[in-house]
Design a protein around this motif. Structure first.
Motif, PDB file in Angstrom:
ATOM      1  N   ARG A 176       0.837  -1.204   0.000  1.00  0.00           N
ATOM      2  CA  ARG A 176       0.000   0.000   0.000  1.00  0.00           C
ATOM      3  C   ARG A 176       0.870   1.252   0.000  1.00  0.00           C
ATOM      4  N   SER A 177       1.946   1.199   0.814  1.00  0.00           N
ATOM      5  CA  SER A 177       2.857   2.338   0.893  1.00  0.00           C
ATOM      6  C   SER A 177       3.607   2.530  -0.425  1.00  0.00           C
ATOM      7  N   ILE A 178       4.054   1.415  -1.015  1.00  0.00           N
ATOM      8  CA  ILE A 178       4.761   1.493  -2.290  1.00  0.00           C
ATOM      9  C   ILE A 178       3.832   2.024  -3.372  1.00  0.00           C
ATOM     10  N   SER A 179       2.579   1.563  -3.328  1.00  0.00           N
ATOM     11  CA  SER A 179       1.588   2.018  -4.313  1.00  0.00           C
ATOM     12  C   SER A 179       1.369   3.526  -4.214  1.00  0.00           C
ATOM     13  N   SER A 180       1.320   4.045  -2.977  1.00  0.00           N
ATOM     14  CA  SER A 180       1.099   5.485  -2.801  1.00  0.00           C
ATOM     15  C   SER A 180       2.249   6.287  -3.383  1.00  0.00           C
ATOM     16  N   ARG A 181       3.480   5.806  -3.172  1.00  0.00           N
ATOM     17  CA  ARG A 181       4.632   6.503  -3.742  1.00  0.00           C
ATOM     18  C   ARG A 181       4.589   6.414  -5.269  1.00  0.00           C
ATOM     19  N   GLY A 182       4.187   5.254  -5.773  1.00  0.00           N
ATOM     20  CA  GLY A 182       4.103   5.088  -7.220  1.00  0.00           C
ATOM     21  C   GLY A 182       3.130   6.065  -7.860  1.00  0.00           C
ATOM     22  N   LEU A 183       1.992   6.281  -7.181  1.00  0.00           N
ATOM     23  CA  LEU A 183       0.997   7.236  -7.687  1.00  0.00           C
ATOM     24  C   LEU A 183       1.572   8.654  -7.707  1.00  0.00           C
ATOM     25  N   LEU A 184       2.294   8.989  -6.642  1.00  0.00           N
ATOM     26  CA  LEU A 184       2.908  10.317  -6.565  1.00  0.00           C
ATOM     27  C   LEU A 184       3.948  10.511  -7.659  1.00  0.00           C
ATOM     28  N   TRP A 185       4.793   9.517  -7.831  1.00  0.00           N
ATOM     29  CA  TRP A 185       5.877   9.648  -8.796  1.00  0.00           C
ATOM     30  C   TRP A 185       5.348   9.653 -10.226  1.00  0.00           C
ATOM     31  N   GLU A 186       4.354   8.801 -10.482  1.00  0.00           N
ATOM     32  CA  GLU A 186       3.767   8.763 -11.821  1.00  0.00           C
ATOM     33  C   GLU A 186       3.106  10.099 -12.163  1.00  0.00           C
ATOM     34  N   GLY A 187       2.358  10.638 -11.192  1.00  0.00           N
ATOM     35  CA  GLY A 187       1.715  11.933 -11.407  1.00  0.00           C
ATOM     36  C   GLY A 187       2.730  13.053 -11.563  1.00  0.00           C
ATOM     37  N   SER A 188       3.805  12.970 -10.766  1.00  0.00           N
ATOM     38  CA  SER A 188       4.834  14.011 -10.816  1.00  0.00           C
ATOM     39  C   SER A 188       5.512  14.074 -12.184  1.00  0.00           C
ATOM     40  N   LEU A 189       5.754  12.901 -12.759  1.00  0.00           N
ATOM     41  CA  LEU A 189       6.424  12.868 -14.059  1.00  0.00           C
ATOM     42  C   LEU A 189       5.564  13.502 -15.152  1.00  0.00           C
ATOM     43  N   LYS A 190       4.243  13.477 -14.947  1.00  0.00           N
ATOM     44  CA  LYS A 190       3.344  14.111 -15.919  1.00  0.00           C
ATOM     45  C   LYS A 190       3.472  15.639 -15.894  1.00  0.00           C
ATOM     46  N   LEU A 191       4.054  16.158 -14.818  1.00  0.00           N
ATOM     47  CA  LEU A 191       4.181  17.606 -14.675  1.00  0.00           C
ATOM     48  C   LEU A 191       5.384  18.177 -15.417  1.00  0.00           C
ATOM     49  N   LEU A 192       6.275  17.288 -15.851  1.00  0.00           N
ATOM     50  CA  LEU A 192       7.474  17.764 -16.533  1.00  0.00           C
ATOM     51  C   LEU A 192       7.081  18.455 -17.836  1.00  0.00           C
ATOM     52  N   ASP A 193       7.447  19.689 -17.927  1.00  0.00           N
ATOM     53  CA  ASP A 193       7.061  20.528 -19.062  1.00  0.00           C
ATOM     54  C   ASP A 193       8.328  21.113 -19.664  1.00  0.00           C
ATOM     55  N   LYS A 194       8.383  21.145 -20.986  1.00  0.00           N
ATOM     56  CA  LYS A 194       9.607  21.635 -21.650  1.00  0.00           C
ATOM     57  C   LYS A 194       9.923  23.074 -21.272  1.00  0.00           C
ATOM     58  N   TRP A 195       8.879  23.843 -20.877  1.00  0.00           N
ATOM     59  CA  TRP A 195       9.121  25.242 -20.528  1.00  0.00           C
ATOM     60  C   TRP A 195       9.746  25.375 -19.143  1.00  0.00           C
ATOM     61  N   TYR A 196       9.544  24.360 -18.295  1.00  0.00           N
ATOM     62  CA  TYR A 196      10.052  24.442 -16.929  1.00  0.00           C
ATOM     63  C   TYR A 196      11.213  23.487 -16.667  1.00  0.00           C
ATOM     64  N   VAL A 197      11.640  22.741 -17.690  1.00  0.00           N
ATOM     65  CA  VAL A 197      12.624  21.701 -17.450  1.00  0.00           C
ATOM     66  C   VAL A 197      13.971  22.272 -16.993  1.00  0.00           C
ATOM     67  N   LEU A 198      14.309  23.483 -17.363  1.00  0.00           N
ATOM     68  CA  LEU A 198      15.611  24.050 -16.984  1.00  0.00           C
ATOM     69  C   LEU A 198      15.618  24.575 -15.555  1.00  0.00           C
ATOM     70  N   LEU A 199      14.602  25.365 -15.181  1.00  0.00           N
ATOM     71  CA  LEU A 199      14.594  26.012 -13.872  1.00  0.00           C
ATOM     72  C   LEU A 199      13.494  25.496 -12.948  1.00  0.00           C
ATOM     73  N   GLY A 200      12.602  24.658 -13.450  1.00  0.00           N
ATOM     74  CA  GLY A 200      11.538  24.107 -12.625  1.00  0.00           C
ATOM     75  C   GLY A 200      10.374  25.070 -12.460  1.00  0.00           C
ATOM     76  N   THR A 201       9.366  24.618 -11.731  1.00  0.00           N
ATOM     77  CA  THR A 201       8.174  25.447 -11.511  1.00  0.00           C
ATOM     78  C   THR A 201       8.330  26.384 -10.318  1.00  0.00           C
ATOM     79  N   GLY A 202       9.408  26.221  -9.553  1.00  0.00           N
ATOM     80  CA  GLY A 202       9.658  27.098  -8.412  1.00  0.00           C
ATOM     81  C   GLY A 202       9.502  26.391  -7.080  1.00  0.00           C
ATOM     82  N   LEU A 203      10.204  26.865  -6.081  1.00  0.00           N
ATOM     83  CA  LEU A 203      10.122  26.288  -4.737  1.00  0.00           C
ATOM     84  C   LEU A 203       8.698  26.379  -4.216  1.00  0.00           C
TER      85      LEU A 203
END
Length: 581
Positions: free
Chosen positions: A251-278
């Motif tokens: 269950r714990s591994i699954s929760s991390r997997g959901l977070l990581w999978e969703g996070s990777l969807k946020l990668l955007d070519k416009w933010y890949v250099l400096l990120g979306t910000g702290l």
């Protein structure tokens, strides 16, 4: 002032039972207070000693540049600058933590202060461990499913902090020159700390400790290489079998997997250099958050971090931030492979840091962790790098005036944060008792620390129905600071309903749904608005979506009890849904 500054390492024990955020706000106030004390000491002493190393300076300069650029080009620049009320992980805090690093380098270059620091670490560990063990048997600990958290406030956070004394005590046990009394005390403390870590049930920390111990065996033991390879193969086989024998909580591994999978969807070519910000993860993640996230998260909250610091560095600070996060890891790998660590203090520091870095790939850091992590990094750097001790006088009024201004600013900030937390607690209590003075008290809390959105959010949430007209400025400020358009539209939806403008309600609803399609509070609020205005058809539509997002727990289970406690709005919504049907 040097001796006084060692008091900053008592930060894990700092709580404010009279405050609203019992564990976090008071710790931030504590940290700022001791930095202010040290800055004042520099003003009074007329001199400053700086530990200089060119490579370290280059790295810190690049790190500051990365943090600064990520803040300037952030999707939420104000929040990236100041951080949020709970954790305050903004640019200014990182700037202060770099100052903390230089203070630690200066202090721990003196062996006497290093010994005092280690003594404080062990005292803090003993108090935390005893508290955690006693807490385990407290019936009220059911809130965390009987996982101990002591004065740190969260089980994983406690375990991460105890990594540092665990390795300190572990290496003390290997010291053959210690007397019997000292050895017995080290054994007792080591067992207490180990038991406290076990009672947190933090698998990430246990994995980190095991990984660090394995690397120590691999690189520093005198065992033949064949046996090392055999042990490695055995550990790999055991690790592969653990999920199938039920030792690892899927269950714990699954929760991390959901977070990581969703996070990777946020990668955007416009933010890949400096990120979306702290401090922007929460705002961005709701766009892609799957409903399955609520199987492991509280229903009306969303994660503030991807629970992986490498991924967090990439998302919030871009490729430049990721590279700078990996540089210290490469440095550690080089030290291990080249077997550069010779001293006991160096070994304590590096193996504690390794265990910590492994653990935070499944969690994240808070202020008390940074305070300790940086101290152990300072010790490792002092053991492995060559430093020049540069002494400079500060008789010029610009230096003295600047430091005096810094000290005053830190003192005032410390007091304001503490006062805000007390006001939030007082205002919330008055609101619960129906006291109309609650609004003024909570407004004072907002005005105390206007750069944080959390106090403002509380005011808007509590008074959106009865004092909507007075909250317009707060709502706009909230949107400007946090960039959370979805929450702005949710609150705007409630305020439009109070004005009887249901076309505007629908407009806000559609905008919020686009920004955060799986956020339960949207459908709770929308359903309640339509129900209270006699529109059962629309209320059923909203409540139906809400019901589809909710996890399914077994009747009578502890998970279901906690869900119903925290998701009170869901329980009421289902009752109203039944009425409409």
């Amino acid at each position: 002032m040097k001796k006084i500054y060692l008091g900053v390492f008592l930060i894990p024990l700092v709580v404010n039972p009279l405050g609203f955020e019992i564990y976090s706000a008071s710790k931030l106030s504590w940290f700022l207070f001791f930095l202010a004390i040290f800055a004042l000491g520099l003003v009074l002493s007329n001199k400053i000693e700086v530990m200089r190393n060119k490579m370290l300076y280059y790295y810190l300069g690049a790190l500051l540049a990365s943090l600064f650029l990520s803040t300037i080009f952030s999707v939420t620049p104000i929040q990236s600058l100041f951080g949020e009320y709970h954790y305050a992980k903004g640019f200014l805090l990182y700037l202060l933590l770099i100052g903390h690093l230089f203070i630690c380098l200066h202090l721990f270059s003196d062996g006497r202060f290093r010994k005092k620091f280690f003594k404080i670490v062990k005292i803090v560990a003993a108090i935390l461990s005893v508290h955690a063990i006693l807490q385990y048997f407290n019936p009220e600990n059911a809130e965390h499913l009987f996982r101990s958290y002591a004065t740190v406030g969260q089980p994983n956070f406690l375990a991460q902090l105890l990594i540092f004394p665990f390795f300190l005590l572990g290496f003390e046990l290997l010291d053959e020159d210690r007397g019997k009394k000292e050895s017995a005390m080290s054994v007792l403390l080591f067992v207490l700390v180990g038991l406290a870590i076990f009672l947190t049930r933090s698998r990430a920390v246990i994995l980190g400790v095991m990984a660090s111990a394995y690397l120590g065996f691999l690189f520093f033991s005198n065992v033949k290489r064949l046996y090392k390879w055999l042990l490695t193969a055995g550990l790999v086989a055991i690790a592969g079998a653990l999920p199938f024998i039920g030792f690892i909580d899927m269950r714990s591994i699954s929760s991390r997997g959901l977070l990581w999978e969703g996070s990777l969807k946020l990668l955007d070519k416009w933010y890949v250099l400096l990120g979306t910000g702290l401090n922007s993860f929460y705002r961005e993640f709701v766009r892609v958050m799957p409903k399955e996230a609520f199987n492991t998260e509280q229903f009306y909250t969303t994660p503030s971090s991807p629970h992986n610091e490498i991924l967090e560095a990439l998302l919030e600070r871009g490729l430049l931030g990721l590279i700078l996060y990996l540089v210290p890891i490469v440095f550690i790998a080089w030290l291990l492979i080249r077997k550069k660590i010779k001293s006991r203090d160096g070994k304590v520091a590096i193996f504690a840091i390794i265990a910590y870095l492994v653990s935070v790939q499944f969690s994240f850091s808070v202020l008390e962790h940074f305070v300790y992590l940086i101290a152990f990094w300072a010790i490792l750097l002092l053991e492995q790098l060559e430093f020049d001790d540069a002494k400079r006088t500060m008789k010029h009024f610009v230096w003295k005036g600047g430091l005096a201004l810094l000290a005053v600013s830190l003192f005032v900030s410390s007091l304001l944060i503490l006062k805000t937390d007390l006001l939030l607690a007082k205002g919330f209590e008055q609101y619960a008792m129906g006291n109309p003075a609650a609004f003024d008290v909570l407004e004072e809390a907002v005005n105390n620390t206007p750069v944080f959105t959390y106090p403002r959010r509380i005011v808007i949430k509590l008074f959106a129905d009865e004092r909507a007209g007075e909250l317009v400025d707060h709502l706009e400020a909230y949107r400007r600071i946090s960039g959370e358009d979805y929450y702005y539209n949710i609150l705007g939806m409630k305020m439009a309903a109070n004005e009887g403008d249901f076309d505007l309600v629908e407009d806000h609803y559609l905008k919020a749904g686009e920004a955060a399609p799986n956020l339960p509070i949207l459908y709770t609020e929308a359903g309640d608005i339509y129900f209270e205005n006699g529109n059962c058809e629309k209320a059923l539509e909203m409540y139906g979506i809400l019901k589809s997002l909710a996890p399914v727990y077994e009747e009578g289970s502890e998970e279901k009890r906690l869900f119903e406690k925290h998701a009170t709005g869901f329980v009421v919504a289902m009752e109203r849904m039944a009425e409409c049907e």
